[in-house]
Write a protein that holds these residues in place. Structure first.
Motif, mmCIF file in Angstrom:
data_model
loop_
_atom_site.group_PDB
_atom_site.id
_atom_site.type_symbol
_atom_site.label_atom_id
_atom_site.label_comp_id
_atom_site.label_asym_id
_atom_site.label_seq_id
_atom_site.Cartn_x
_atom_site.Cartn_y
_atom_site.Cartn_z
ATOM 1 N N UNK A 147 0.840 -1.198 0.000
ATOM 2 C CA UNK A 147 0.000 0.000 0.000
ATOM 3 C C UNK A 147 0.878 1.251 0.000
ATOM 4 N N UNK A 148 0.526 2.204 -0.825
ATOM 5 C CA UNK A 148 1.306 3.437 -0.935
ATOM 6 C C UNK A 148 1.297 4.217 0.374
ATOM 7 N N UNK A 149 0.140 4.275 1.038
ATOM 8 C CA UNK A 149 0.050 5.023 2.295
ATOM 9 C C UNK A 149 0.952 4.399 3.364
ATOM 10 N N UNK A 150 1.012 3.074 3.381
ATOM 11 C CA UNK A 150 1.881 2.394 4.352
ATOM 12 C C UNK A 150 3.339 2.710 4.056
ATOM 13 N N UNK A 151 3.730 2.676 2.770
ATOM 14 C CA UNK A 151 5.112 3.005 2.410
ATOM 15 C C UNK A 151 5.453 4.432 2.812
ATOM 16 N N UNK A 152 4.540 5.350 2.573
ATOM 17 C CA UNK A 152 4.795 6.744 2.930
ATOM 18 C C UNK A 152 4.934 6.907 4.450
ATOM 19 N N UNK A 153 4.065 6.203 5.202
ATOM 20 C CA UNK A 153 4.128 6.310 6.659
ATOM 21 C C UNK A 153 5.440 5.711 7.188
ATOM 22 N N UNK A 154 5.849 4.591 6.613
ATOM 23 C CA UNK A 154 7.107 3.984 7.041
ATOM 24 C C UNK A 154 8.284 4.900 6.744
ATOM 25 N N UNK A 155 8.262 5.569 5.601
ATOM 26 C CA UNK A 155 9.326 6.503 5.279
ATOM 27 C C UNK A 155 9.330 7.680 6.246
ATOM 28 N N UNK A 156 8.159 8.118 6.603
ATOM 29 C CA UNK A 156 8.054 9.230 7.556
ATOM 30 C C UNK A 156 8.626 8.806 8.917
ATOM 31 N N UNK A 157 8.308 7.590 9.336
ATOM 32 C CA UNK A 157 8.861 7.087 10.598
ATOM 33 C C UNK A 157 10.390 7.009 10.534
ATOM 34 N N UNK A 158 10.911 6.531 9.407
ATOM 35 C CA UNK A 158 12.362 6.433 9.265
ATOM 36 C C UNK A 158 13.012 7.805 9.350
ATOM 37 N N UNK A 159 12.392 8.801 8.709
ATOM 38 C CA UNK A 159 12.949 10.152 8.779
ATOM 39 C C UNK A 159 12.917 10.693 10.212
ATOM 40 N N UNK A 160 11.795 10.449 10.903
ATOM 41 C CA UNK A 160 11.704 10.891 12.302
ATOM 42 C C UNK A 160 12.756 10.198 13.162
ATOM 43 N N UNK A 161 12.938 8.899 12.936
ATOM 44 C CA UNK A 161 13.943 8.160 13.711
ATOM 45 C C UNK A 161 15.333 8.712 13.458
ATOM 46 N N UNK A 162 15.664 8.964 12.208
ATOM 47 C CA UNK A 162 16.991 9.478 11.871
ATOM 48 C C UNK A 162 17.186 10.872 12.477
ATOM 49 N N UNK A 163 16.161 11.700 12.391
ATOM 50 C CA UNK A 163 16.263 13.057 12.937
ATOM 51 C C UNK A 163 16.468 13.029 14.447
ATOM 52 N N UNK A 164 15.658 12.218 15.139
ATOM 53 C CA UNK A 164 15.776 12.188 16.594
ATOM 54 C C UNK A 164 17.081 11.526 17.039
ATOM 55 N N UNK A 165 17.521 10.517 16.302
ATOM 56 C CA UNK A 165 18.792 9.867 16.646
ATOM 57 C C UNK A 165 19.939 10.869 16.544
ATOM 58 N N UNK A 166 19.938 11.712 15.503
ATOM 59 C CA UNK A 166 20.989 12.731 15.360
ATOM 60 C C UNK A 166 20.912 13.742 16.512
ATOM 61 N N UNK A 167 19.684 14.197 16.835
ATOM 62 C CA UNK A 167 19.533 15.155 17.931
ATOM 63 C C UNK A 167 20.030 14.564 19.257
ATOM 64 N N UNK A 168 19.635 13.308 19.508
ATOM 65 C CA UNK A 168 20.025 12.661 20.763
ATOM 66 C C UNK A 168 21.536 12.466 20.834
ATOM 67 N N UNK A 169 22.143 11.967 19.760
ATOM 68 C CA UNK A 169 23.588 11.741 19.762
ATOM 69 C C UNK A 169 24.342 13.054 19.943
ATOM 70 N N UNK A 170 23.900 14.107 19.255
ATOM 71 C CA UNK A 170 24.560 15.409 19.382
ATOM 72 C C UNK A 170 24.445 15.953 20.805
ATOM 73 N N UNK A 171 23.256 15.843 21.380
ATOM 74 C CA UNK A 171 23.059 16.351 22.744
ATOM 75 C C UNK A 171 23.925 15.588 23.745
#
Length: 901
Positions: free
Chosen positions: A333-357
């Motif tokens: 499903x396209x919506x599922x793929x988009x949501x999974x990509x959004x989760x991956x982006x959020x995970x990458x963003x928060x991981x960078x913020x956490x590691x930097x902090x």
């Protein structure tokens, strides 16, 4: 044969309710002829059982006994061997084949015929009769009458008629009907023809009545036929109505089929809608992240407790959304793929913020902790990292999330933490050990200019600086005492000092207080390091979510060269650490963070050993205790391994200390001009043993000390004897006596259990050399008298009788009187006084053995006096020759001489 048959019937078969029908005398084929009888029997009670019984004559008497029985239904084949020629052999096939030889062919034929009849009547079973003539089976009665003797024939024939005849009895109703009919015609028995005629007439009457009854029923038959015709017409009408009904129902059926198909489609549509709704609800419920969580992941404050909690909850929710188990087809499903990509982006963003902090927190910790080092620089304490650990533990759940979602960043944080903390701990630990060294040596940090310091302190300061240089390796060697030289007994202890190489302080300058001070400093160092390492290890386990309970073996070699080694290379590759367990990862992190502890401890141990080699005793006990404590907590932990490695160094220094003392014993040189007295290494052993016993009381490594005791005491014994042999000023026995007396006194006072044998040996050596010295010394005051009586004893030993010795020219009474006159009481006292002075010169004052030796000499002198008196009485009887002094005179002389001195 008839008699045998009757006897068998009477003795064997009648008691068992059986009747004997046929008998044949047989023996087994091919073996020794042991005759027996085969009997065909039937039971007298119903149901009838037919058997073939083997009867054999008993070996102990003339009676017969039943040996074996077969049921006739188990018989499969009867083989007569030959259907044409007469042959007495035949076989019976039961569960196996039995081969028999009959006494005569006639008996065999009679027995086989009986078997055939019994089978025909009772079994109705097909038994195969092989090689038996069909004529024999058909005309069997005739054959039997011709071939069997008359008496036997009659018996067998009678039995056969009973078998062959078939009589069917009347049942009860038939008997009753016949009786009624015969009662109605009493003359039936006397006049059968009249009875038959009467029966014929009655039969004709019955036939007429039957015909009239049939003719009378024709009218009724016609009426019945009309009724049947009317019924058929009604059936035709009903069939027409049913046909019309069927046509109407057929249209209804078609309409119902259409309605049913429409309902099925509606139900299918509803089912699909419900399933679609369920799938949509599943995706919405499990893959929908709240806006608050998204905002926390993107902009959440990682510095405040509330922000950390919000980020932790958001990270857990994100992880649940990403780890949801999708059903088949959802990933398309396209919506599922988009949501999974959004989760991956959020995970990458928060991981960078956490590691930097967290990297910033690590760096800030290093700066904040450095500001507190100044206040610890003058105290022997390590900074407390508990506040820092407490602040970082708030991020423990986020670290666990990072470990499961982005192991690369987790590993990078791990490496950065080790880099920052290793530098911080290195500064703290080096300053801590610097303070410890200063407290040990008594110098201060400000005393940098060694020219203004006394010579000894400057040398110690130089050694201290060399111990923690840039290389981190030990420089210099453990202290070694120079060769001891023995001076006079009065100044021996002051002049037997051992100098330290490179200007270190003399061991004799350190008293018990100095050693106690060193012991307290060393204990404080270990007591500060142990909680520091345990707290850091516990924090690493909790913060980085590593399990400590796993117990996987590992070696220190795994963590060598950590700066460019395993951890760094794996981080560059971006792959997980190839360690066998999380336990190994904790140990590797601890090794890198505290990599300076082991070198600094080795430097401190080397310094303590240079200050005083006996410090190795304190260090061995303290280090053993801390290693034992650490191993009880976790044998494979960093602290246990590091302290174990350092303990090896301490044990080597301890062994080197023992070896140096033994070497010093071997290198001792004594003065040729002064008396020896108590040897320096004997006093050193006393000092060592006293110190060791106070240090090793209730210690874990008592075995090491016991081994050292054994080596030292052996060295002391050997070298005391060596010095005694080399002594020129002091007699050998005096050196041995005084030193072994001192050793015995030391061992008795300290009560060292492992040296009990050596204590007994020392006492024995002391006693032996005391006696030897006394005997040797007493030969001089009465020298001529001793020589005279030695000659007397020599003559007696040659075989001369004691009473005849006085007739020898050199040993007559006149010569004896002449020798005795040379030793009046005054001369004896003078000789004893000279002996006392000589003994006083030989003995040292420290051991205080003069009175003991003098008393032993007094006893020995009295013993010699009594010996001389006995020789005079035996060898010169009646001569009246006596010594010019008595035992009481000897006691008075010795007492007055001792008091005068």
């Amino acid at each position: 044969m008839t008699a045998i048959k009757h006897a068998l019937q009477r003795d064997i078969f009648t008691p068992n309710d059986e009747r004997l029908l046929s008998i044949v005398n047989v023996c087994k084929a091919g073996k020794k002829k042991k005759n027996c009888f085969l009997c065909a029997t039937v039971t007298t009670e119903r149901p009838v059982q037919v058997k073939v019984v083997k009867v054999k004559k008993s070996d102990k008497g003339d009676f017969y006994k039943r040996q074996i029985a077969w049921a006739l239904r188990d018989l499969a084949v009867v083989d007569a061997k030959d259907a044409i020629k007469e042959n007495p052999e035949f076989d019976l096939h039961f569960e196996k084949i039995y081969k028999w030889v009959a006494s005569s062919t006639a008996e065999k034929n009679a027995f086989i015929s009986c078997i055939w009849k019994l089978n025909q009547r009772y079994l109705r079973k097909k038994i195969d009769f092989v090689n038996v003539s069909s004529q024999l089976l058909e005309e069997l009665p005739k054959v039997t009458e011709e071939s069997v003797p008359s008496g036997e024939n009659q018996s067998v024939t009678g039995g056969d008629e009973e078998v062959v005849d078939e009589y069917q009895e009347l049942n009860a109703r038939e008997e009753q009907d016949i009786e009624i009919m015969m009662e109605g015609c009493e003359y039936a028995i006397s006049n059968a023809e009249a009875f038959a005629e009467k029966l014929s007439r009655e039969l004709q009457v019955l036939d007429g009545a039957n015909i009239q009854s049939i003719m009378a029923s024709e009218k009724q038959v016609n009426i019945l036929m009309k009724l049947l015709d009317e019924a058929l017409k009604e059936v035709d009408q009903i069939e027409l109505k049913l046909s019309s009904y069927e046509e109407m129902l057929q249209s209804v059926k078609e309409q119902m089929d259409q309605i049913s198909e429409s309902n099925h489609l509606i139900h299918l549509s509803n089912t699909n809608n419900v399933k679609l709704l369920s799938e949509i609800e599943f995706l919405v419920n499990h893959m929908d992240l709240a806006k608050g969580h998204i905002k926390a992941l993107q902009e959440g404050d990682l510095a405040s407790s509330r922000g950390i909690e919000a980020c932790t909850n958001a990270a857990d929710a994100l992880l649940q959304c990403m780890n949801v188990a999708l059903r088949p087809g959802h990933d398309l499903l396209l919506a599922v793929k988009q949501q999974q990509q959004r989760f991956s982006d959020l995970r990458e963003l928060f991981a960078r913020r956490l590691a930097s902090h967290l990297n910033n927190v690590f760096v800030q910790q290093g700066h904040d902790q450095s500001s507190t080092l100044a206040q610890h620089s003058v105290e022997l304490t390590l900074p407390n990292h508990h506040p820092f650990h407490r602040d970082l533990l708030r991020y423990a759940k986020l670290m666990e999330w990072l470990k499961s979602t982005d192991y690369g960043k987790y590993e990078g944080l791990t490496k950065n933490y080790m880099d920052y903390l290793s530098r911080l701990y290195e500064r703290e630990i080096k300053d801590f050990f610097e303070v410890a060294k200063i407290k040990m040596t008594g110098t201060t940090k400000e005393s940098k200019k060694f020219a203004t310091l006394p010579r000894k302190e400057s040398a110690v300061k130089q050694e201290t600086e060399s111990l923690h240089g840039s290389s981190g390796k030990l420089t210099g060697s453990t202290s070694s005492l120079n060769k001891l030289s023995v001076q006079s007994s009065g100044n021996r202890r002051s002049q037997s000092s051992s100098l330290l190489d490179m200007g270190n302080m003399s061991a004799s300058d350190l008293d018990v207080a100095d050693r106690t001070k060193f012991d307290k400093i060393f204990e404080q160092v270990l007591s500060e390091l142990e909680p520091l390492c345990l707290a850091e290890q516990d924090f690493i386990s909790k913060f980085f979510k590593l399990q400590q309970h796993q117990s996987m073996p590992g070696t220190m070699a795994e963590a060598e060269d950590l700066d460019g080694g395993t951890l760094s290379r794996q981080h560059n590759c971006g792959t997980p650490l190839p360690v066998s367990s999380e336990k190994d990862m904790i140990r590797q992190m601890m090794i890198k963070i505290f990599r300076c502890i082991e070198p600094e401890l080795n430097n401190l141990i080397a310094l303590g050993d240079k200050i005083d080699s006996f410090n190795s005793l304190y260090m061995l006990v303290k280090m053993s205790h801390h290693v034992w404590t650490a191993q009880n907590v976790d044998p494979a932990s960093f602290l246990s391994t590091t302290l174990g490695n350092v303990l090896v160094t301490v044990k080597r220094n301890f062994d080197k200390c023992i070896s140096n003392q033994i070497r010093q014993m071997e290198e001792v040189k004594i003065s040729k001009k002064s008396k020896v007295g108590i040897l320096p290494f004997v006093a050193e052993f006393e000092e060592f043993a006293g110190l060791a016993e106070s240090i090793f009381k209730n210690a874990e490594r008592r075995g090491d000390l016991d081994k050292a005791y054994t080596k030292l005491i052996r060295g002391v014994f050997v070298n005391v004897e060596k010095v005694a042999n080399e002594s020129q000023k002091t007699p050998r026995d005096v050196v041995m006596m005084e030193n072994f007396h001192h050793i015995f006194a030391t061992l008795s006072r300290l009560k060292i259990s492992c040296l009990e044998a050596e204590k007994k040996e020392a006492k024995q050596k002391y006693t032996d050399h005391l006696q030897s010295y006394v005997i040797y010394s007493l030969g001089q005051p009465l020298e001529k008298l001793n020589h005279f009586f030695e000659g007397v004893e020599a003559r007696v030993a040659q075989g001369i009788r004691e009473e005849e010795v006085s007739y020898q020219l050199a040993f007559n009474k006149q010569e004896l009187r002449k020798v005795i006159k040379e030793y009046p009481g005054k001369e004896v006292k003078k000789g004893l006084d000279n002996l006392y002075k000589k003994v006083d010169k030989h003995l040292c004052e420290e051991e205080n053995l003069l009175q003991v030796v003098w008393h032993s000499m007094q006893d020995e002198f009295i013993r010699q006096y009594k010996h001389f008196e006995g020789l005079i009485a035996r060898c010169y009887p009646g001569s009246g020759v006596t010594m010019e002094f008595t035992i009481q005179d000897i006691l008075d002389y010795c007492s007055s001489i001792a008091q005068s001195h």
